[in-house]
Scaffold this motif. Structure first.
Motif, PDB file in Angstrom:
ATOM      1  N   VAL A 228       2.404   6.992  -8.120  1.00  0.00           N
ATOM      2  CA  VAL A 228       1.079   6.591  -8.609  1.00  0.00           C
ATOM      3  C   VAL A 228       1.066   6.611 -10.139  1.00  0.00           C
ATOM      4  O   VAL A 228       0.538   5.689 -10.787  1.00  0.00           O
TER       5      VAL A 228
ATOM      6  N   ARG B 271       2.742   3.492 -11.416  1.00  0.00           N
ATOM      7  CA  ARG B 271       1.933   2.275 -11.349  1.00  0.00           C
ATOM      8  C   ARG B 271       0.836   2.300 -12.420  1.00  0.00           C
ATOM      9  O   ARG B 271       0.518   1.263 -13.026  1.00  0.00           O
ATOM     10  N   GLU B 272       0.256   3.469 -12.651  1.00  0.00           N
ATOM     11  CA  GLU B 272      -0.771   3.572 -13.688  1.00  0.00           C
ATOM     12  C   GLU B 272      -0.178   3.269 -15.065  1.00  0.00           C
ATOM     13  O   GLU B 272      -0.819   2.596 -15.895  1.00  0.00           O
TER      14      GLU B 272
ATOM     15  N   LYS C 237      -6.819  -4.932  -8.217  1.00  0.00           N
ATOM     16  CA  LYS C 237      -8.071  -4.203  -8.429  1.00  0.00           C
ATOM     17  C   LYS C 237      -8.596  -4.366  -9.849  1.00  0.00           C
ATOM     18  O   LYS C 237      -9.733  -4.009 -10.127  1.00  0.00           O
TER      19      LYS C 237
ATOM     20  N   GLN D 185      -1.019  -4.686  -5.071  1.00  0.00           N
ATOM     21  CA  GLN D 185      -2.319  -4.201  -4.608  1.00  0.00           C
ATOM     22  C   GLN D 185      -3.077  -3.514  -5.747  1.00  0.00           C
ATOM     23  O   GLN D 185      -4.297  -3.704  -5.903  1.00  0.00           O
ATOM     24  N   THR D 186      -2.376  -2.732  -6.561  1.00  0.00           N
ATOM     25  CA  THR D 186      -3.009  -2.051  -7.694  1.00  0.00           C
ATOM     26  C   THR D 186      -3.488  -3.061  -8.732  1.00  0.00           C
ATOM     27  O   THR D 186      -4.602  -2.953  -9.259  1.00  0.00           O
TER      28      THR D 186
ATOM     29  N   GLN E 207       2.864  -2.534  -3.152  1.00  0.00           N
ATOM     30  CA  GLN E 207       2.017  -1.470  -3.686  1.00  0.00           C
ATOM     31  C   GLN E 207       1.498  -1.810  -5.088  1.00  0.00           C
ATOM     32  O   GLN E 207       0.309  -1.621  -5.384  1.00  0.00           O
ATOM     33  N   LEU E 208       2.386  -2.299  -5.955  1.00  0.00           N
ATOM     34  CA  LEU E 208       1.954  -2.622  -7.311  1.00  0.00           C
ATOM     35  C   LEU E 208       1.031  -3.840  -7.314  1.00  0.00           C
ATOM     36  O   LEU E 208       0.033  -3.865  -8.047  1.00  0.00           O
TER      37      LEU E 208
END
Length: 487
Positions: free
Chosen positions: A284, A287-288, A318, A314-315, A311-312
């Motif tokens: 996490v 990705r941040e 947002k 999807q982030t 996963q990335l």
């Protein structure tokens, strides 16, 4: 040529379910025309406790010669008599493999509309091939099948039983047994490995054979210890095709790695019993850090290269700053999972217009990757063999040339801080290397200088004063756009 598949069962799970799986009724003997003869499917036994399906392929030697246009094995001119008198009608080969695929196509795909619960069931299986050409002998047969969960009995066939001093032929009598596989998995193993052992194919090997090999080998070929031999022989030793398949298989390893496996190592130092709040998982934090760096670069159109299961992507979805997000991966399986994760089939039209997923190999240039503001390679490079890195480097920095490129990779120096990671081990079994901070810096600075980028380095995760952060990130920024056009 002849092959049998046997399974056993109980009153609750009768062995005659084999008929549903193969889509061939046990009470019937059926015949199917092929390009080289007739394939017969029959059941020598069909009881609840034991059921056997047999595939008998009658090869038309004349049709085989005519379709081969007078060529022998490997396409070389053959003696007139040898064209018609050979082992093709009797010994298992690519002819039998193609017949398996044709006659049992639904079973090989794991499809059973009548009983959809059956294809996914593991069941006892016994496969017998009385005459199998094995260039490499019984030892090679075992090396190919045993890693896939088979118990292998490969008995050499004598050249002549009346003259044992003549020794053994190149044929074996093969018996495979397993209680840990589905029927679909068994058929896919046979489809690839029968012609590999024969080391010959009866048809011209075209470039689409690479896609076919990766499709049928999905889930077992990328990690097979004899992967290179299998790939080379299956593609008739055509060097260009073999190289292409090998490179794609190397990248498939990354795509088939569940991000949760990586996070398990990333978070190995967490205590499950302590009442205190758990730290943010490293995945996490990574990705941040990527999102922050992308925002600082001013990027709106972003590539996630080696996107895995999304996963990335999807982030990024947002954050409305990113107007176009493209996930690229070599594995269709990973892209399918990513599509489900993102719920693309239920996504609103406006949101769906911001994202797309497509298949592609980072070992090759791809015009679809050009014109983007930024590209991300998150935990990708360490899954490639070092000799393959220059190909990826050119595809991204030399051909696609986004304005900003982010690369993250593990810092091997930090591994000593993972209490559950044995000394000398990498964080994931598929990592081909893990670099120190100095090694990563040297590689990144060389790449930047070669392709007209500047580069800075950021720490991801806790920055230990002795060993540095667990993840290291390089932020490449293009410094010479005019040179980029010339390149």
């Amino acid at each position: 040529m002849f092959l049998t598949i046997t399974t056993t069962g109980t009153p609750e799970r009768p062995a005659t379910d084999l008929g549903y799986l193969l889509h061939k009724h046990p009470d019937k003997a059926q015949a199917f025309s092929t390009s080289y003869g007739t394939a017969h499917v029959l059941y020598p036994e069909a009881e609840a406790g034991r059921c056997t399906a047999a595939l008998l392929l009658e090869v038309d030697a004349v049709a085989l010669v005519r379709r081969g246009k007078g060529k022998g094995r490997g396409g070389a001119p053959d003696a007139a008599l040898a064209q018609y008198v050979n082992d093709r009608p009797y010994a298992a080969s690519s002819l039998l493999a193609v017949a398996l695929s044709s006659v049992f196509s639904s079973a090989m795909k794991g499809v059973c509309n009548a009983r959809p619960e059956l294809p996914g069931q593991v069941r006892p299986l016994r496969v017998e091939v009385p005459a199998l050409p094995a260039r490499g002998g019984p030892d090679l047969v075992r090396k190919l099948f045993e890693p896939l969960g088979w118990t292998v009995t490969a008995e050499p066939v004598a050249l002549d039983t009346e003259f044992p001093e003549w020794g053994d032929s190149r044929y074996v009598s093969l018996v495979l047994e397993s209680d840990a596989l589905t029927l679909a998995e068994a058929l896919r193993h046979l489809y690839v490995l029968l012609p590999v052992l024969d080391d010959a194919k009866h048809y011209w090997v075209a470039p689409d054979e690479v896609d076919k090999l990766l499709r049928v080998g999905e889930g077992w070929l990328p990690g097979h210890p004899e992967q290179r031999l299998i790939t080379s022989r299956y593609l008739s030793r055509r060097w260009a095709l073999t190289r292409q398949a090998t490179e794609r298989l190397e990248l498939v390893r990354l795509a088939e790695t569940d991000d949760s496996d990586v996070e398990e190592i990333d978070n190995a130092v967490e205590s499950e019993t302590e009442a205190e709040e758990k730290p943010t998982p490293l995945a996490v934090q990574r990705r941040e850090a990527i999102v922050t760096a992308l925002r600082q670069s001013g990027a709106a159109r972003v590539l996630d290269l080696g996107c895995g299961q999304g996963q990335l992507v999807q982030t990024l979805l947002k954050d409305p700053v990113f107007t176009e997000i493209v996930g690229v991966d070599v594995s269709m399986r990973a892209l399918t999972i990513a599509s489900r994760r993102l719920k693309l089939d239920r996504m609103g039209e406006r949101q769906a217009s911001r994202v797309q997923l497509f298949q592609g190999s980072l070992a090759y240039t791809d015009v679809r990757l050009k014109g983007y503001d930024a590209a991300v390679l998150s935990e990708v490079i360490e899954h490639l063999d070092l000799p393959r890195l220059p190909a990826l480097e050119y595809a991204v920095f030399g051909s696609a040339r986004p304005r900003t490129v982010l690369v993250t990779t593990p810092n091997v120096e930090y591994n000593v801080r993972w209490e559950s990671l044995p000394a000398g081990h990498v964080r994931h079994g598929d990592h081909r290397f893990e670099w120190t901070r100095a090694e990563f810096r040297a590689w990144a600075e060389t790449v930047a200088e070669r392709h007209g980028y500047g580069v800075e380095f950021l720490a991801v995760g806790p920055d230990d004063p002795e060993v540095g952060p667990p993840t290291q990130m390089a932020v490449f920024t293009m410094t010479s756009p005019k040179e980029a056009k010339a390149a």
